[in-house]
Write a protein that holds these residues in place. Sequence first.
Motif, short mmCIF file in Angstrom:
data_model
loop_
_atom_site.label_atom_id
_atom_site.label_comp_id
_atom_site.label_asym_id
_atom_site.label_seq_id
_atom_site.Cartn_x
_atom_site.Cartn_y
_atom_site.Cartn_z
N UNK A 34 -2.62 -81.30 33.10
CA UNK A 34 -1.51 -81.85 33.89
C UNK A 34 -0.16 -81.60 33.24
N UNK A 35 0.02 -80.41 32.62
CA UNK A 35 1.29 -79.97 32.04
C UNK A 35 1.61 -80.67 30.72
N UNK A 36 0.69 -81.45 30.19
CA UNK A 36 0.89 -82.05 28.87
C UNK A 36 0.41 -81.08 27.79
N UNK A 37 0.91 -81.27 26.56
CA UNK A 37 0.50 -80.43 25.45
C UNK A 37 -0.99 -80.65 25.19
N UNK A 38 -1.71 -79.62 24.72
CA UNK A 38 -3.15 -79.77 24.48
C UNK A 38 -3.46 -80.86 23.46
N UNK A 39 -4.59 -81.51 23.64
CA UNK A 39 -5.02 -82.52 22.70
C UNK A 39 -5.44 -81.87 21.38
N UNK A 40 -5.48 -82.62 20.29
CA UNK A 40 -5.95 -82.05 19.02
C UNK A 40 -7.35 -81.46 19.13
N UNK A 41 -8.24 -82.15 19.86
CA UNK A 41 -9.60 -81.65 20.00
C UNK A 41 -9.62 -80.32 20.74
N UNK A 42 -8.76 -80.17 21.75
CA UNK A 42 -8.69 -78.90 22.49
C UNK A 42 -8.25 -77.76 21.58
N UNK A 43 -7.30 -78.02 20.69
CA UNK A 43 -6.86 -76.97 19.77
C UNK A 43 -7.96 -76.60 18.79
N UNK A 44 -8.72 -77.58 18.33
CA UNK A 44 -9.78 -77.31 17.37
C UNK A 44 -10.92 -76.52 18.00
N UNK A 45 -11.16 -76.72 19.27
CA UNK A 45 -12.29 -76.06 19.93
C UNK A 45 -11.93 -74.68 20.47
N UNK A 46 -10.65 -74.37 20.58
CA UNK A 46 -10.23 -73.13 21.21
C UNK A 46 -10.16 -71.97 20.21
N UNK A 47 -10.28 -70.76 20.74
CA UNK A 47 -10.01 -69.55 19.97
C UNK A 47 -8.51 -69.27 20.12
N UNK A 48 -7.76 -69.59 19.11
CA UNK A 48 -6.31 -69.49 19.19
C UNK A 48 -5.84 -68.10 18.80
N UNK A 49 -5.18 -67.43 19.72
CA UNK A 49 -4.64 -66.10 19.47
C UNK A 49 -3.15 -66.24 19.20
N UNK A 50 -2.83 -66.45 17.93
CA UNK A 50 -1.45 -66.70 17.53
C UNK A 50 -1.09 -65.81 16.34
N UNK A 51 0.18 -65.46 16.20
CA UNK A 51 0.57 -64.57 15.09
C UNK A 51 0.47 -65.24 13.72
N UNK A 52 0.24 -64.40 12.69
CA UNK A 52 0.23 -64.88 11.32
C UNK A 52 -0.82 -65.94 11.09
N UNK A 53 -0.43 -66.99 10.36
CA UNK A 53 -1.35 -68.08 10.04
C UNK A 53 -1.15 -69.28 10.96
N UNK A 54 -0.50 -69.05 12.10
CA UNK A 54 -0.19 -70.18 12.98
C UNK A 54 -1.44 -70.87 13.50
N UNK A 55 -2.49 -70.13 13.79
CA UNK A 55 -3.72 -70.76 14.28
C UNK A 55 -4.30 -71.68 13.20
N UNK A 56 -4.32 -71.21 11.96
CA UNK A 56 -4.83 -72.01 10.85
C UNK A 56 -3.99 -73.27 10.67
N UNK A 57 -2.68 -73.11 10.70
CA UNK A 57 -1.79 -74.26 10.51
C UNK A 57 -1.89 -75.24 11.69
N UNK A 58 -2.02 -74.69 12.90
CA UNK A 58 -2.10 -75.56 14.08
C UNK A 58 -3.39 -76.39 14.05
N UNK A 59 -4.47 -75.79 13.57
CA UNK A 59 -5.71 -76.56 13.44
C UNK A 59 -5.56 -77.65 12.38
N UNK A 60 -4.83 -77.36 11.32
CA UNK A 60 -4.59 -78.38 10.29
C UNK A 60 -3.79 -79.54 10.88
N UNK A 61 -2.82 -79.23 11.73
CA UNK A 61 -2.05 -80.27 12.41
C UNK A 61 -2.96 -81.09 13.32
N UNK A 62 -3.85 -80.41 14.05
CA UNK A 62 -4.76 -81.12 14.95
C UNK A 62 -5.68 -82.06 14.18
N UNK A 63 -6.21 -81.59 13.05
CA UNK A 63 -7.08 -82.46 12.24
C UNK A 63 -6.30 -83.66 11.70
#
Length: 345
Positions: free
Chosen positions: A210-239
């Motif tokens: 519904x146009x809200x930012x993804x939940x932490x669980x959604x980020x942890x479960x997804x295959x994140x295609x992001x530049x550099x180490x952003x996927x790793x850092x974003x998962x750390x934020x989600x945890x």
Amino acid sequence: MIGDRPDPAPATDDGGDDGPTGIAGDDPVPRSVTTTLDVVGPWSLATSRRFWEGFAPQRLRAARSDSTPEVPARRDPAPDGLDSPATEDSLTTTFLAERTWQSLQAEVTQEGRLARIALHSGDGSPVADPHGAARQVARFLSLDVDAAAWPEIGERDPVIGDLQRRMPGLRPCGFHSPYEAAAWAVLSQRIRITQAAALRDRLIRELGSDRAFPSPQALLEAELDLPGRKAEYLRAVARAALDGVLDGEALRAVAPAAAIAAVGRILGIGPFSAELVVLRGANAPDALPTHEARLAREIAERYGPEASLAEISEAWRPLRTWAAVHLRAGREERTGEISGGSSGR
């Protein structure tokens, strides 16, 4: 209590479509709820809304060349989840509720010094934690802050007084939550903010609800295609969010320095980002950003090249964050540094 500041006036529940909070037939969880808050000190929802629309990452959706088809074009730039209301005295925003991670819509209206916060879910499901969600809205709009001392600060500091007259009733609007602020800090590292906004939009479109930012669980479960180490850092934020490290109420309950230190231990969150999370994510009202280059330049231009932020800011207590935000807002109004999509801080 927040530090040594008095609590804001208590909110009242006016009920919603299903009656008063907690009383909805056999369902103890309301599907909609309206809360009224007595806002202490100067406040203009119209001024605050214009401020929110004008700052990254909010306004960048309108400037992007690859705008998403799900969101119709607007006459005015609007942030993710912010729907242009019929009048400037109302604001509607879709946000991710902390702790429950439910996508909710809030409509905020102003009646004098009263703020009315109406909440409901986009899919018609019950609002899981209406009291917590209302407090979160009040927090990211700075409606929970006792700002009775704000006019006096303008009298002590003519520069701040001038900004108060130019932006009457502005209450600094922050990110929806520290979690979203931390995610933005990761996404915006070492790239232009227009690029970061495009990444954020894609995450919302592909993983959000519904146009809200993804939940932490959604980020942890997804295959994140992001530049550099952003996927790793974003998962750390989600945890960290799931572990409660980025809880807005918890960060506001301790001294800002302690909150910044705790956030700074998250992988990928440096000193600048940690301050962003606490000052603009938890919206702590009385802290001093010490890693903002644009603020430092504005201090030099407005107070002189030899001016010390630490010394000048003593006159801003107990709302040092507010004064710093006003200085940054005034600079943006004058220079357009952020609206131009420039990188840097």
